[in-house]
Design an enzyme around this catalytic site. Structure first.
Site, PDB file in Angstrom:
ATOM      1  CB  THR A  18     -55.303  -6.710 -23.938  1.00  0.00           C
ATOM      2  OG1 THR A  18     -54.198  -7.349 -23.309  1.00  0.00           O
ATOM      3  CG2 THR A  18     -56.584  -7.336 -23.435  1.00  0.00           C
ATOM      4  CB  SER A 113     -58.494   1.998 -22.070  1.00  0.00           C
ATOM      5  OG  SER A 113     -59.498   1.553 -21.209  1.00  0.00           O
ATOM      6  CG  HIS A 114     -57.442   1.653 -17.868  1.00  0.00           C
ATOM      7  ND1 HIS A 114     -57.786   0.869 -18.951  1.00  0.00           N
ATOM      8  CD2 HIS A 114     -56.359   1.085 -17.317  1.00  0.00           C
ATOM      9  CE1 HIS A 114     -56.957  -0.144 -19.027  1.00  0.00           C
ATOM     10  NE2 HIS A 114     -56.078  -0.043 -18.061  1.00  0.00           N
ATOM     11  CG  ASP A 278     -62.521   3.391 -19.128  1.00  0.00           C
ATOM     12  OD1 ASP A 278     -63.646   3.613 -19.596  1.00  0.00           O
ATOM     13  OD2 ASP A 278     -61.669   2.691 -19.716  1.00  0.00           O
ATOM     14  CG  ASP A 280     -62.045   3.631 -23.655  1.00  0.00           C
ATOM     15  OD1 ASP A 280     -61.959   3.473 -22.427  1.00  0.00           O
ATOM     16  OD2 ASP A 280     -61.976   2.677 -24.459  1.00  0.00           O
ATOM     17  CG  ASP A 282     -63.942   0.483 -22.477  1.00  0.00           C
ATOM     18  OD1 ASP A 282     -63.441   1.150 -21.554  1.00  0.00           O
ATOM     19  OD2 ASP A 282     -63.272  -0.205 -23.276  1.00  0.00           O
ATOM     20  NE  ARG A 283     -60.651  -0.925 -17.952  1.00  0.00           N
ATOM     21  CZ  ARG A 283     -59.554  -1.403 -17.416  1.00  0.00           C
ATOM     22  NH1 ARG A 283     -59.231  -1.071 -16.183  1.00  0.00           N
ATOM     23  NH2 ARG A 283     -58.767  -2.211 -18.087  1.00  0.00           N
ATOM     24  CE  LYS A 377     -63.360  -2.724 -20.867  1.00  0.00           C
ATOM     25  NZ  LYS A 377     -62.350  -3.596 -21.456  1.00  0.00           N
TER      26      LYS A 377
HETATM   27  C1  G1P Z   1     -56.799  -5.128 -19.175  1.00  0.00           C
HETATM   28  C2  G1P Z   1     -57.842  -5.936 -18.450  1.00  0.00           C
HETATM   29  C3  G1P Z   1     -58.724  -6.637 -19.448  1.00  0.00           C
HETATM   30  C4  G1P Z   1     -59.348  -5.621 -20.390  1.00  0.00           C
HETATM   31  C5  G1P Z   1     -58.259  -4.774 -21.019  1.00  0.00           C
HETATM   32  C6  G1P Z   1     -58.832  -3.637 -21.861  1.00  0.00           C
HETATM   33  O1  G1P Z   1     -56.007  -5.962 -19.974  1.00  0.00           O
HETATM   34  O2  G1P Z   1     -57.239  -6.871 -17.582  1.00  0.00           O
HETATM   35  O3  G1P Z   1     -59.705  -7.352 -18.760  1.00  0.00           O
HETATM   36  O4  G1P Z   1     -60.065  -6.267 -21.409  1.00  0.00           O
HETATM   37  O5  G1P Z   1     -57.437  -4.184 -20.005  1.00  0.00           O
HETATM   38  O6  G1P Z   1     -59.623  -2.769 -21.098  1.00  0.00           O
HETATM   39  P1  G1P Z   1     -54.565  -6.504 -19.503  1.00  0.00           P
HETATM   40  O7  G1P Z   1     -53.736  -5.287 -19.182  1.00  0.00           O
HETATM   41  O8  G1P Z   1     -54.795  -7.324 -18.276  1.00  0.00           O
HETATM   42  O9  G1P Z   1     -54.062  -7.306 -20.665  1.00  0.00           O
HETATM   43 ZN    ZN Z   2     -61.510   1.653 -21.489  1.00  0.00          ZN
END
Ligand code: G1P
Ligand code: ZN
Length: 544
Positions: A18, A113-114, A278, A280, A282-283, A377
């Site tokens: 993703t 990311s998170h 988060d 990085d 972006d959240r 984001k």
């Molecule tokens: C998750 C979130 C999605 C976001 C992505 C990156 O992806 O659900 O909305 O864009 O992290 O931060 P997922 O693990 O569901 O594929």
């Molecule tokens: Zn992030």
């Protein structure tokens, strides 16, 4: 300076998900693993000779080492200039901002990311294109194809670059500029928002805020913008020191992981406004005293009130939301008489809509909100937008949320995650649901009539590209909806995500507890997908 070609062989599984390639640090640390992926990115691109590349990351464990490799490979591959954040730091939205502002060819952002960081945790690497946004699928697919046939990579032999001070230097023929990671981003925020109004709000004495940076990348950005530029009291930013392992925490801004913020705001004399971001940056999570704002509601409320901010005073061209995000934003778009686009999960799907000026603000239920100011984001952007709205409306967070529901109705919404599920079982569950979709329309499930059921596919209205198998949607005649999809960002097993929402127009029924309000639909979802039988799980691991 000596540029070498090093022979290598492909690694299986270097497939961007993703949001880029995410794996355990131990996987990234295998000899040539990073080099193969970076060379595959370059091999998938054309026309970057002499151009600028932006490099930075969220500061997690292994960030600095990977940056040194990228710099040496960028020089060997013929980039003209690299802009790298001081200390190897660039939040994801700041990287997007720098790519756009300096007209770079693209950028490499290092982040998971998170996801937690540290030697036994996660690392990630993703490529962003000229517009500052995540590479679209056709690029990530080309990168993946190159990872499967790579036979050599190019790198220069050189000493490491000093990343700790802002300066300009060279690596062979390539210029390297170590830049202030905050300056460009802060200047952009100042253009978009009414800093005087926010300063007035923060100085009013009756207002207080707490921003939880979760020991992640946003700490220095939040301190600079909220405390230094806008005058929030010293200490308003908590956990503001970025740490390689995020202090052992899980840098995901939600009610579970940002618990210190939640505790502070729950106290009678606690802050009136709370937010978190988060790993990085972006959240975002937005809270007020006595009120957690769901990300889907936050998107709708921002869209409804964005003209309070100078950068959006001309109004919005459209709104875009990811498919599982609640329909609250659609109601605002209807009222504003602008389109609302429904895209697959992942920020990369917003890029074309933003570039074509078809959408101005966009968001995801997963604590992501942003606009056309960058192509990622942006957590702090959402915080500043909320502060701008609070300053303009002179209302509390709770009053704004309730007022919004009065006008538009409330979309009760929750996401249930089943983490670490056996991959084959999770795939089997999705196959089972896909097979069902054709048979459900018009049927009654637990008293709810199925209006439609499908496996979501998206045709990009700008370039016509088609993305299939983006999640199973079951919509009911009263506007309720359940959605199932598998995560594309996990690094272990599979994560099943169940998204549930119910629309409630009646203000007298806006005070139900969310899980209670959704209980019928949650039960229907469990039965329909055979969650317990197929995954062996009685309950989700995380509820947001
Ligand atoms: C998750 C979130 C999605 C976001 C992505 C990156 O992806 O659900 O909305 O864009 O992290 O931060 P997922 O693990 O569901 O594929
Ligand atoms: Zn992030």
């Amino acid at each position: 300076m000596n540029s070498r070609c090093v022979e290598t062989t492909p690694f299986a599984g270097q497939k961007p998900g993703t949001s880029g390639l995410r794996k355990k640090v131990s996987v990234f640390k295998q000899p040539n693993y990073v080099e193969n992926f970076v060379q595959s990115i370059f091999n998938a691109l054309e026309g970057y000779g002499g151009q600028t590349l932006v490099v930075g990351g969220d500061g997690r464990y292994f960030n600095r080492e990977v940056i040194q490799i990228i710099l040496k490979m960028a020089a060997a591959n013929g980039f003209g200039r690299v802009l790298v954040g001081q200390g190897g730091i660039l939040s994801t939205p700041a990287a997007s901002c720098v790519i756009r502002k300096h007209k770079a060819f693209g950028g490499i952002v290092l982040s998971a990311s998170h996801n937690p960081g540290g030697p036994s945790e996660d690392f990630g690497l993703k490529y962003n294109i000229t517009n500052g946004g995540p590479a679209p699928e056709k690029v990530t697919e080309a990168i993946f194809a190159h990872t499967q046939k790579i036979s050599e990579y190019r790198i220069v032999d050189a000493a490491d670059i000093d990343l700790e001070r802002v300066h300009a230097t060279r690596l062979g023929d390539m210029a390297v500029e170590v830049i202030d990671p905050i300056a460009d981003y802060a200047a952009l925020m100042q253009e978009l928002f009414d800093f005087d109004a926010i300063r007035g709000l923060l100085a009013s004495g009756s207002f207080s805020l707490c921003f939880d940076a979760m020991h992640a990348v946003t700490g220095p950005y939040a301190r600079k913008i909220l405390e230094d530029m806008l005058g929030a009291a010293g200490g308003s930013v908590i956990h503001g020191e970025p740490l390689e392992d995020f202090g052992g925490g899980h840098p995901d801004p939600n009610l579970v992981h940002a618990h210190e913020l939640v505790e502070r705001i729950g106290k009678p004399d606690g802050p009136l406004f709370g937010a978190a971001s988060d790993g990085d940056g972006d959240r975002n999570m937005i809270m007020g005293r006595g009120r957690f704002v769901t990300p889907s509601d936050s998107l709708a409320i921002i869209a409804a009130n964005a003209t309070a901010a100078p950068g959006y005073a001309g109004g919005l061209s459209g709104i875009a939301r990811s498919m599982p995000t609640s329909l609250a934003a659609d109601r605002v778009a209807d009222a504003l008489n602008i389109p609302c686009f429904e895209t697959p999960t992942g920020w990369k799907f917003f890029g074309n809509l933003l570039d074509a000026e078809m959408a101005t603000v966009c968001g995801e239920e997963s604590f992501g909100t942003g606009s056309n100011h960058v192509r990622e984001k942006d957590g702090l952007w959402a915080v500043l937008m909320w502060l701008n709205i609070l300053a303009a409306k002179k209302m509390t967070v709770d009053e704004i949320v309730r007022g919004h529901w009065q006008t538009y109705g409330r979309n009760y919404y929750s996401r249930h995650d089943y983490e670490g599920v056996d991959s084959a079982a999770a795939e089997g569950l999705m196959d089972h649901l896909r097979a069902l979709t054709g048979t459900l329309e018009g049927k009654s499930l637990g008293g709810y009539t199925v209006a439609f059921a499908d496996d979501f596919a998206y045709t990009d209205p700008v370039d016509g590209s088609v993305s299939t198998k983006q999640g199973v949607r079951i919509g009911f005649s009263d506007g309720s909806r359940i959605v199932f999809r598998l995560s594309g960002t996990g690094t272990e097993g599979a994560t099943l995500r169940l998204y549930v929402e119910r629309y409630e127009p009646d203000p007298a029924r806006h005070d139900l507890e969310t899980q209670e309000a959704l209980a019928d639909l949650i039960a229907i979802a469990g039965d329909t997908a055979e969650i317990r039988a197929r995954t062996g799980r009685d309950a989700p691991t995380v509820i947001t």
